[in-house]
Every structure is written in structure tokens, then in C-alpha cells.
Design a protein around this motif. Sequence first.
Motif, PDB file in Angstrom:
ATOM      1  N   LEU A  93      10.276  -1.215   1.572  1.00 37.01           N
ATOM      2  CA  LEU A  93       9.526  -0.444   0.587  1.00 37.01           C
ATOM      3  C   LEU A  93       8.345  -1.245   0.038  1.00 37.01           C
ATOM      4  CD1 LEU A  93      12.284   1.420  -1.463  1.00 37.01           C
ATOM      5  CD2 LEU A  93      10.842   2.292   0.372  1.00 37.01           C
ATOM      6  N   LEU A  94       8.551  -2.537  -0.162  1.00 39.67           N
ATOM      7  CA  LEU A  94       7.437  -3.373  -0.626  1.00 39.67           C
ATOM      8  C   LEU A  94       6.295  -3.379   0.390  1.00 39.67           C
ATOM      9  CD1 LEU A  94       9.332  -6.448  -2.143  1.00 39.67           C
ATOM     10  CD2 LEU A  94       8.045  -4.699  -3.378  1.00 39.67           C
ATOM     11  N   GLU A  95       6.637  -3.433   1.682  1.00 39.43           N
ATOM     12  CA  GLU A  95       5.605  -3.436   2.712  1.00 39.43           C
ATOM     13  C   GLU A  95       4.881  -2.093   2.774  1.00 39.43           C
ATOM     14  OE1 GLU A  95       5.226  -5.344   7.100  1.00 39.43           O
ATOM     15  OE2 GLU A  95       6.897  -3.971   6.815  1.00 39.43           O
ATOM     16  N   VAL A  96       5.623  -0.987   2.584  1.00 35.77           N
ATOM     17  CA  VAL A  96       4.998   0.333   2.573  1.00 35.77           C
ATOM     18  C   VAL A  96       3.997   0.436   1.422  1.00 35.77           C
ATOM     19  CG1 VAL A  96       5.438   2.783   2.153  1.00 35.77           C
ATOM     20  CG2 VAL A  96       6.836   1.530   3.788  1.00 35.77           C
ATOM     21  N   GLU A  97       4.377  -0.058   0.239  1.00 37.10           N
ATOM     22  CA  GLU A  97       3.453  -0.036  -0.900  1.00 37.10           C
ATOM     23  C   GLU A  97       2.191  -0.845  -0.600  1.00 37.10           C
ATOM     24  OE1 GLU A  97       5.461  -1.364  -4.343  1.00 37.10           O
ATOM     25  OE2 GLU A  97       6.888   0.304  -4.403  1.00 37.10           O
ATOM     26  N   MET A  98       2.356  -1.969   0.079  1.00 38.64           N
ATOM     27  CA  MET A  98       1.201  -2.793   0.427  1.00 38.64           C
ATOM     28  C   MET A  98       0.295  -2.066   1.415  1.00 38.64           C
ATOM     29  SD  MET A  98       1.200  -6.764   1.643  1.00 38.64           S
ATOM     30  CE  MET A  98       2.498  -6.445   2.820  1.00 38.64           C
ATOM     31  N   LEU A  99       0.880  -1.364   2.400  1.00 38.83           N
ATOM     32  CA  LEU A  99       0.087  -0.619   3.381  1.00 38.83           C
ATOM     33  C   LEU A  99      -0.650   0.537   2.722  1.00 38.83           C
ATOM     34  CD1 LEU A  99       2.657  -0.563   6.330  1.00 38.83           C
ATOM     35  CD2 LEU A  99       0.432  -1.709   6.339  1.00 38.83           C
ATOM     36  N   LEU A 100      -0.010   1.208   1.773  1.00 41.26           N
ATOM     37  CA  LEU A 100      -0.664   2.315   1.071  1.00 41.26           C
ATOM     38  C   LEU A 100      -1.871   1.823   0.282  1.00 41.26           C
ATOM     39  CD1 LEU A 100       2.438   4.350  -0.152  1.00 41.26           C
ATOM     40  CD2 LEU A 100       0.779   5.031   1.596  1.00 41.26           C
ATOM     41  N   SER A 101      -1.805   0.617  -0.228  1.00 41.00           N
ATOM     42  CA  SER A 101      -2.962   0.071  -0.938  1.00 41.00           C
ATOM     43  C   SER A 101      -4.067  -0.344   0.029  1.00 41.00           C
ATOM     44  CB  SER A 101      -2.538  -1.132  -1.783  1.00 41.00           C
ATOM     45  OG  SER A 101      -2.085  -2.192  -0.957  1.00 41.00           O
ATOM     46  N   MET A 102      -3.700  -0.708   1.266  1.00 44.12           N
ATOM     47  CA  MET A 102      -4.684  -1.085   2.266  1.00 44.12           C
ATOM     48  C   MET A 102      -5.348   0.129   2.897  1.00 44.12           C
ATOM     49  SD  MET A 102      -2.523  -4.106   4.185  1.00 44.12           S
ATOM     50  CE  MET A 102      -3.678  -4.159   5.547  1.00 44.12           C
ATOM     51  N   PHE A 103      -4.624   1.246   2.973  1.00 36.84           N
ATOM     52  CA  PHE A 103      -5.136   2.474   3.595  1.00 36.84           C
ATOM     53  C   PHE A 103      -4.987   3.623   2.592  1.00 36.84           C
ATOM     54  CE2 PHE A 103      -3.614  -0.281   6.981  1.00 36.84           C
ATOM     55  CZ  PHE A 103      -4.676  -0.277   7.867  1.00 36.84           C
ATOM     56  N   PRO A 104      -5.851   3.663   1.587  1.00 39.48           N
ATOM     57  CA  PRO A 104      -5.682   4.653   0.518  1.00 39.48           C
ATOM     58  C   PRO A 104      -6.205   6.044   0.864  1.00 39.48           C
ATOM     59  CG  PRO A 104      -7.569   3.255   0.052  1.00 39.48           C
ATOM     60  CD  PRO A 104      -6.959   2.728   1.312  1.00 39.48           C
ATOM     61  N   LYS A 105      -7.049   6.169   1.910  1.00 38.92           N
ATOM     62  CA  LYS A 105      -7.655   7.457   2.209  1.00 38.92           C
ATOM     63  C   LYS A 105      -6.642   8.418   2.803  1.00 38.92           C
ATOM     64  CE  LYS A 105     -12.249   5.494   3.065  1.00 38.92           C
ATOM     65  NZ  LYS A 105     -13.340   5.338   4.060  1.00 38.92           N
ATOM     66  N   GLU A 106      -6.886   9.692   2.564  1.00 40.63           N
ATOM     67  CA  GLU A 106      -5.995  10.724   3.071  1.00 40.63           C
ATOM     68  C   GLU A 106      -6.061  10.761   4.600  1.00 40.63           C
ATOM     69  OE1 GLU A 106      -5.206  15.546   2.582  1.00 40.63           O
ATOM     70  OE2 GLU A 106      -6.844  14.552   1.499  1.00 40.63           O
ATOM     71  N   GLY A 107      -4.904  10.805   5.214  1.00 38.73           N
ATOM     72  CA  GLY A 107      -4.822  10.860   6.661  1.00 38.73           C
ATOM     73  C   GLY A 107      -4.712   9.515   7.340  1.00 38.73           C
ATOM     74  N   GLU A 108      -4.942   8.417   6.601  1.00 36.16           N
ATOM     75  CA  GLU A 108      -4.845   7.100   7.232  1.00 36.16           C
ATOM     76  C   GLU A 108      -3.397   6.707   7.477  1.00 36.16           C
ATOM     77  OE1 GLU A 108      -8.744   4.542   5.999  1.00 36.16           O
ATOM     78  OE2 GLU A 108      -7.148   4.655   4.504  1.00 36.16           O
ATOM     79  N   ILE A 109      -2.484   7.104   6.573  1.00 34.31           N
ATOM     80  CA  ILE A 109      -1.056   6.856   6.754  1.00 34.31           C
ATOM     81  C   ILE A 109      -0.320   8.183   6.655  1.00 34.31           C
ATOM     82  CG2 ILE A 109       1.015   5.794   5.798  1.00 34.31           C
ATOM     83  CD1 ILE A 109      -0.512   3.411   5.032  1.00 34.31           C
ATOM     84  N   ASN A 110       0.479   8.458   7.652  1.00 36.11           N
ATOM     85  CA  ASN A 110       1.306   9.663   7.665  1.00 36.11           C
ATOM     86  C   ASN A 110       2.746   9.223   7.419  1.00 36.11           C
ATOM     87  OD1 ASN A 110       2.387  12.180   7.988  1.00 36.11           O
ATOM     88  ND2 ASN A 110       2.074  12.280  10.204  1.00 36.11           N
TER      89      ASN A 110
END
Length: 371
Positions: A93-110
Motif C-alpha cells: 500500500l505504501l508503494e501504491v501511494e508513492m506511485l499515485l503521487s508520481m502519476f497523478p494524471k487521470e488514466g496514468e494508473i488504472n
Amino acid sequence: MRAPLPPAARAAAAAEGPRSGAEAAAPAAAGRGLCAAASPQRLPPGRRRQEEPPRLPSPRLRAGWRLPSAAAVESPAAQAMAVTVKECLELQLLEVEMLLSMFPKEGEINLDEDAVSSVQRYLRNDDGALPPQLEYSIAVDVGEARVKVELQVLLPHMYPHVAPQLFARSNALHRQQQLQLNTGLASHISSLDSGELCICGAVQWVKDHSLPYLENSKISSESASKEVAVKETLHRMWIYSHHIYRQELRKKIFDCARKLNLTGFCLTGKPGVICVEGLRENCEEFWRVIRYPNWKHISCKHVENIETEGSVDNLRLFRAFEDLQFQAHGDYGLRNDYHMDLGQFLEFLKKHQSGHIFQILFGVEGKLSDK
């Protein structure tokens, strides 16, 4: 050997004088009694010695103790595994939060938010069933053209102590290049230490190493397109007949051309001329069908084959299969309405970049009259 008494003790003993035998034997008997109490006693057969209760540590040590739970007492291996899974899921979960901060735009992370919620509920109360594995995809921009490469991620419950399942794909990659890219990615992941979070590193690896595979895929696509394009050949047949009158014959010609996706024209009357263009096999099938069973006064005067790097449709001279009927020329008795004006036909051919065909069909060079 008994140790010698110090001088003061020897003096006191001398002052007391010799003791009686009983007095001298008493200390010895007492000594024999302590030794006997300390040494194990033999019990009669069938009787067991009552074990002494375990000695407890000092109160200061006992203050830091915690009594183990019933689950830990019953299955210590399972309890240790549950703690390990919990720690792994927290890291995920910590890694997912870090990825969401790296790819904040819609559609970058599904990301499946329900799966994240299931993991969070398990972490709050870890005595239930394991949650679904976290699964998500990341859209990675590669190169100056910003070609999209999708990194698909599936995390086992024991990740990062177990390697994740990763797969990189792109519509710009052929199957072979995609296989090579994923082989390199798997080799990179296997070189990392166990217990290390690696999804962010995998994203960076895809960004840094995908471009050569994309360029090779583009070159392969261009080469394959050229190879296929060379095989695309337009076939055009010029057919001459003494005359074309009958309605049933004309219907057969038009139906067959339409069925075989051929373009061209049919000049009705005397003389009769047919032109068909399209794929080679379709033109040859048309020629076979219209001659059967007994059209004798007909011949194929000329055939053109043109290769192209694109579609054969780009080489067609005619957009459809046309019915040509020009104004009659001269007085030829009963059939003068069917004898076509060849001057108008020559003009039609030149309009469709085929003026040279007139001489092939009729044996004379066509000339337009000055108006």
C-alpha cells in the motif's frame, strides 16, 4: 585433604579441650543429612517424583512479558506467517501511494479501488481470509514521441519477498519485440534483492529500455509493409468483341463484374469492347465466365499488370463498372442504332489515360476531329 585451621582457631580448640565422641559425631551426622537431602532419593517402583514448579524470573524481567495468544500457542508457524503477510501488504500500500503521487494524471494508473479497500480491511482485522491480490497497470511514456507502453502489475501477497508478476505491452510493439522486452524486464527484476520494493524501478527500466524495441518494431513494420505491397498487383484486361447486343449477355457481364469487385466498362453495340480491372484472379474468373458456353467472336486484346506499394484501388482508372452507349454514326441499315461512334469512344479512352489502347483494339491510330 582438610584445610589447616588458622592459628586463632587452633588456639580456641585447644582451650576447649577434646570433645566427646557424640559431640564430635554430631556435625558429621548433620553434614551427612544435608548431602542426603540434596541428592536424589530412590523411590519405590510405580511411584513418580513430584516435579518442582518452574522458577519464575525476577519481577523486573516479568514486567516486560506478554502472554501469547491462543492462536500463537496452537499454531506458531501460522501466526508468524500471518504477521509476515500483514507486513508485506502494508509495504504494498505504501508503494501504491508513492506511485499515485508520481502519476497523478487521470488514466496514468488504472487501479481497482475495491482491492485496495479489501487490503485495508484485512490490515485492520487480520483474522479473516486473505484479500485479493493487488493488480494495476501504469501507462509509461517512452521517447520523444511519447509512445505509450503499459506496465501490468500483479502483486502476490508475499511481495516484496516474492517477485511480482509484470508484463509490458504496447500497440506499437510486434509480438517478437514485446517478448524480448519482457524477457529483459524479468531478468532485471530477478537481479534485485528479495524484500526490496521494485515497481518504481520497473517503471523506470521500461522507460529507459523500451525505445530500442519500439524502433526495431517500426523498422520491421515498414519492411513487412513493403514486402506485402510488392505482392499487390492490379490486373487490367481489354476485351474485344464483334458486337454486344443481347440483353441477357449484357446482364451477365454486369452481374459478374459486380460480384468480383471489378471496375471498368462495357461498350454495347458494334463493335463491343469490355475493360475490367482488379485482382488477377478475379479478372481471370470474369474472362472464364463470360466466354462460357459459346461466345465465339470475342478475344482478349491486351493485359496490363501494375505493381504497387499501396492498395490496388489507387491504380484503378475507373471508379465503377460503367455502361457505355454512344451516339450512332453513319447509316448501316437496320442496325445503325447499335454502331457506336468510335470518335466519342476515343475521347472517353483519353479521358481515362488509355488513348493508346485504341490502336491495340482496332489496329489504327485514333485521331479526334478538329471542332
